[in-house]
Write a protein that holds these residues in place. Structure first.
Motif, mmCIF file in Angstrom:
data_model
loop_
_atom_site.group_PDB
_atom_site.id
_atom_site.type_symbol
_atom_site.label_atom_id
_atom_site.label_comp_id
_atom_site.label_asym_id
_atom_site.label_seq_id
_atom_site.Cartn_x
_atom_site.Cartn_y
_atom_site.Cartn_z
ATOM 1 N N ALA A 25 51.856 36.276 51.235
ATOM 2 C CA ALA A 25 51.020 37.372 51.745
ATOM 3 C C ALA A 25 49.539 37.059 51.593
ATOM 4 O O ALA A 25 48.738 37.331 52.488
ATOM 5 N N PHE A 26 49.180 36.499 50.445
ATOM 6 C CA PHE A 26 47.769 36.228 50.164
ATOM 7 C C PHE A 26 47.378 34.856 50.717
ATOM 8 O O PHE A 26 47.942 33.834 50.328
ATOM 9 N N SER A 27 46.429 34.868 51.630
ATOM 10 C CA SER A 27 45.928 33.627 52.202
ATOM 11 C C SER A 27 44.575 33.907 52.827
ATOM 12 O O SER A 27 44.151 35.056 52.928
ATOM 13 N N PHE A 28 43.887 32.866 53.232
ATOM 14 C CA PHE A 28 42.556 33.024 53.801
ATOM 15 C C PHE A 28 42.602 33.943 55.021
ATOM 16 O O PHE A 28 43.425 33.795 55.908
ATOM 17 N N ALA A 29 41.699 34.932 55.049
ATOM 18 C CA ALA A 29 41.533 35.865 56.175
ATOM 19 C C ALA A 29 42.790 36.667 56.472
ATOM 20 O O ALA A 29 42.979 37.140 57.581
ATOM 21 N N HIS A 30 43.661 36.846 55.481
ATOM 22 C CA HIS A 30 44.859 37.647 55.698
ATOM 23 C C HIS A 30 44.818 38.838 54.756
ATOM 24 O O HIS A 30 44.062 39.779 54.997
ATOM 25 N N VAL A 31 45.593 38.828 53.677
ATOM 26 C CA VAL A 31 45.635 39.964 52.757
ATOM 27 C C VAL A 31 44.648 39.730 51.615
ATOM 28 O O VAL A 31 44.684 38.690 50.957
ATOM 29 N N ASP A 32 43.791 40.716 51.366
ATOM 30 C CA ASP A 32 42.793 40.624 50.313
ATOM 31 C C ASP A 32 43.433 40.892 48.949
ATOM 32 O O ASP A 32 44.355 41.713 48.850
ATOM 33 N N PRO A 33 42.973 40.239 47.877
ATOM 34 C CA PRO A 33 43.540 40.474 46.554
ATOM 35 C C PRO A 33 43.513 41.933 46.097
ATOM 36 O O PRO A 33 44.332 42.340 45.269
ATOM 37 N N LYS A 75 46.207 25.970 47.903
ATOM 38 C CA LYS A 75 44.824 26.026 48.360
ATOM 39 C C LYS A 75 44.205 27.396 48.093
ATOM 40 O O LYS A 75 43.067 27.503 47.620
ATOM 41 N N TYR A 76 44.960 28.461 48.394
ATOM 42 C CA TYR A 76 44.398 29.792 48.178
ATOM 43 C C TYR A 76 44.406 30.151 46.697
ATOM 44 O O TYR A 76 43.490 30.821 46.210
ATOM 45 N N HIS A 77 45.419 29.716 45.971
ATOM 46 C CA HIS A 77 45.438 29.955 44.528
ATOM 47 C C HIS A 77 44.196 29.362 43.870
ATOM 48 O O HIS A 77 43.531 30.007 43.046
ATOM 49 N N ASP A 78 43.863 28.137 44.258
ATOM 50 C CA ASP A 78 42.731 27.459 43.631
ATOM 51 C C ASP A 78 41.390 28.088 44.012
ATOM 52 O O ASP A 78 40.397 27.890 43.309
ATOM 53 N N GLU A 79 41.372 28.853 45.106
ATOM 54 C CA GLU A 79 40.160 29.587 45.477
ATOM 55 C C GLU A 79 39.802 30.620 44.415
ATOM 56 O O GLU A 79 38.625 30.944 44.223
ATOM 57 N N GLY A 80 40.819 31.150 43.723
ATOM 58 C CA GLY A 80 40.580 31.896 42.502
ATOM 59 C C GLY A 80 40.562 33.403 42.560
ATOM 60 O O GLY A 80 40.619 34.074 41.527
ATOM 61 N N ARG A 81 40.494 34.000 43.754
ATOM 62 C CA ARG A 81 40.314 35.459 43.799
ATOM 63 C C ARG A 81 41.552 36.227 43.369
ATOM 64 O O ARG A 81 41.446 37.302 42.768
ATOM 65 N N VAL A 82 42.763 35.711 43.673
ATOM 66 C CA VAL A 82 43.966 36.409 43.249
ATOM 67 C C VAL A 82 44.086 36.379 41.731
ATOM 68 O O VAL A 82 44.380 37.398 41.086
ATOM 69 N N SER A 83 43.823 35.223 41.119
ATOM 70 C CA SER A 83 43.879 35.125 39.663
ATOM 71 C C SER A 83 42.858 36.045 39.014
ATOM 72 O O SER A 83 43.149 36.700 37.999
ATOM 73 N N ALA A 84 41.663 36.123 39.591
ATOM 74 C CA ALA A 84 40.627 36.998 39.036
ATOM 75 C C ALA A 84 41.048 38.464 39.110
ATOM 76 O O ALA A 84 40.818 39.239 38.168
ATOM 77 N N LYS A 85 41.671 38.858 40.222
ATOM 78 C CA LYS A 85 42.130 40.244 40.360
ATOM 79 C C LYS A 85 43.235 40.544 39.369
ATOM 80 O O LYS A 85 43.252 41.625 38.749
ATOM 81 N N LEU A 86 44.154 39.620 39.183
ATOM 82 C CA LEU A 86 45.231 39.822 38.211
ATOM 83 C C LEU A 86 44.662 39.952 36.801
ATOM 84 O O LEU A 86 45.120 40.793 36.011
ATOM 85 N N GLU A 87 43.683 39.148 36.472
ATOM 86 C CA GLU A 87 43.056 39.243 35.154
ATOM 87 C C GLU A 87 42.384 40.602 34.970
ATOM 88 O O GLU A 87 42.459 41.205 33.886
ATOM 89 N N SER A 88 41.752 41.103 36.035
ATOM 90 C CA SER A 88 41.124 42.421 35.964
ATOM 91 C C SER A 88 42.165 43.517 35.752
ATOM 92 O O SER A 88 41.966 44.432 34.937
ATOM 93 N N LEU A 89 43.281 43.424 36.463
ATOM 94 C CA LEU A 89 44.333 44.422 36.317
ATOM 95 C C LEU A 89 44.960 44.370 34.930
ATOM 96 O O LEU A 89 45.313 45.410 34.358
ATOM 97 N N GLU A 90 45.089 43.172 34.390
ATOM 98 C CA GLU A 90 45.596 43.047 33.010
ATOM 99 C C GLU A 90 44.619 43.695 32.033
ATOM 100 O O GLU A 90 45.036 44.405 31.109
ATOM 101 N N ALA A 91 43.339 43.453 32.214
ATOM 102 C CA ALA A 91 42.327 44.020 31.323
ATOM 103 C C ALA A 91 42.327 45.541 31.376
ATOM 104 O O ALA A 91 42.024 46.206 30.375
ATOM 105 N N GLN A 92 42.685 46.085 32.543
ATOM 106 C CA GLN A 92 42.759 47.546 32.694
ATOM 107 C C GLN A 92 44.082 48.120 32.180
ATOM 108 O O GLN A 92 44.278 49.333 32.211
ATOM 109 N N GLY A 93 44.989 47.247 31.767
ATOM 110 C CA GLY A 93 46.272 47.704 31.252
ATOM 111 C C GLY A 93 47.250 48.145 32.323
ATOM 112 O O GLY A 93 48.208 48.863 32.031
ATOM 113 N N LYS A 94 47.043 47.692 33.566
ATOM 114 C CA LYS A 94 47.915 48.119 34.665
ATOM 115 C C LYS A 94 49.139 47.230 34.829
ATOM 116 O O LYS A 94 50.166 47.673 35.357
#
Length: 207
Positions: free
Chosen positions: A129-137, A160-179
């Motif tokens: 689902a997550f890829s360039f210009a498709h679904v946003d994190p 390629k999209y994993h290494d771009e980093g935005r999905v990992s950053a969003k997951l880290e944010s959600l973890e920090a929020q306890g979600k």
């Protein structure tokens, strides 16, 4: 010169309009192209979900389901109740023919909310689902909304999209929020026929 395949164009689209046009055109031969490239992510994601959720009667939402390759993998791993959503009507028509889904609906994950009740699914999968210009994190927020407390969220993403980093950053944010909590991340085959690796990320919504 040979005509460019749709797969190659997936890495070149720049915006929502171009992405929608690509998937409209690609729907007819999508399965053929990905099967030629030995698409491994649907099976990998279904296997990880089965480890986390062995109940074959669980209700699963397969977001950005495309033509149904991921839905078929979920069925093959013993899940009896799979629903799907995608923003391409052409892809949904192909998904309907796959007979992998109890229900299908059209939605744009970048424009929430999707037409699904809060906490109504036992698991959510997002395979490719997550890829360039498709679904946003940010769409991860919507996936969590429809997931029952404690339910697994399985993400399959190309390297390629994993290494771009935005999905990992969003997951880290959600973890920090306890979600949610990320349980594991596994790198492996994504499209071995195209020499493309990918990641399977397994998370669990906070109980």
């Amino acid at each position: 010169m040979a005509a460019k395949r749709y797969f190659d164009r997936a890495y070149e689209v720049q915006n929502k309009r171009e992405t929608r046009a690509l998937y409209e055109d690609w729907a007819e031969v999508y399965d053929q192209e990905l099967e030629e490239k030995q698409y491994a992510q649907p099976g990998r994601c279904a296997e990880v979900l089965r480890e986390m959720l062995p109940d074959g009667e669980a209700r699963i939402l397969d977001v950005a389901c495309g033509t149904g390759l991921s839905g078929r993998a979920l069925r093959a791993h013993g899940y009896a109740h799979v629903e799907g959503c995608d923003y391409s009507p052409e892809m949904l028509e192909k998904a309907k023919l796959s007979k992998a889904y109890d229900a299908l609906f059209e939605t744009d994950l970048n424009e929430p909310p999707m037409d699904a009740v809060d906490e109504s699914y036992d698991a959510v999968t997002a395979v490719g689902a997550f890829s360039f210009a498709h679904v946003d994190p940010d769409a991860l927020e919507e996936m969590i909304r429809v997931l029952k407390p404690g339910g697994p969220l399985i993400i399959g993403i190309n390297e390629k999209y994993h290494d771009e980093g935005r999905v990992s950053a969003k997951l880290e944010s959600l973890e920090a929020q306890g979600k949610l909590e990320v349980i594991k991340k596994e790198k492996g085959a994504h499209l071995p026929g195209a020499d493309v690796d990918g990641w399977v990320i397994a998370a669990r919504k906070a109980a």
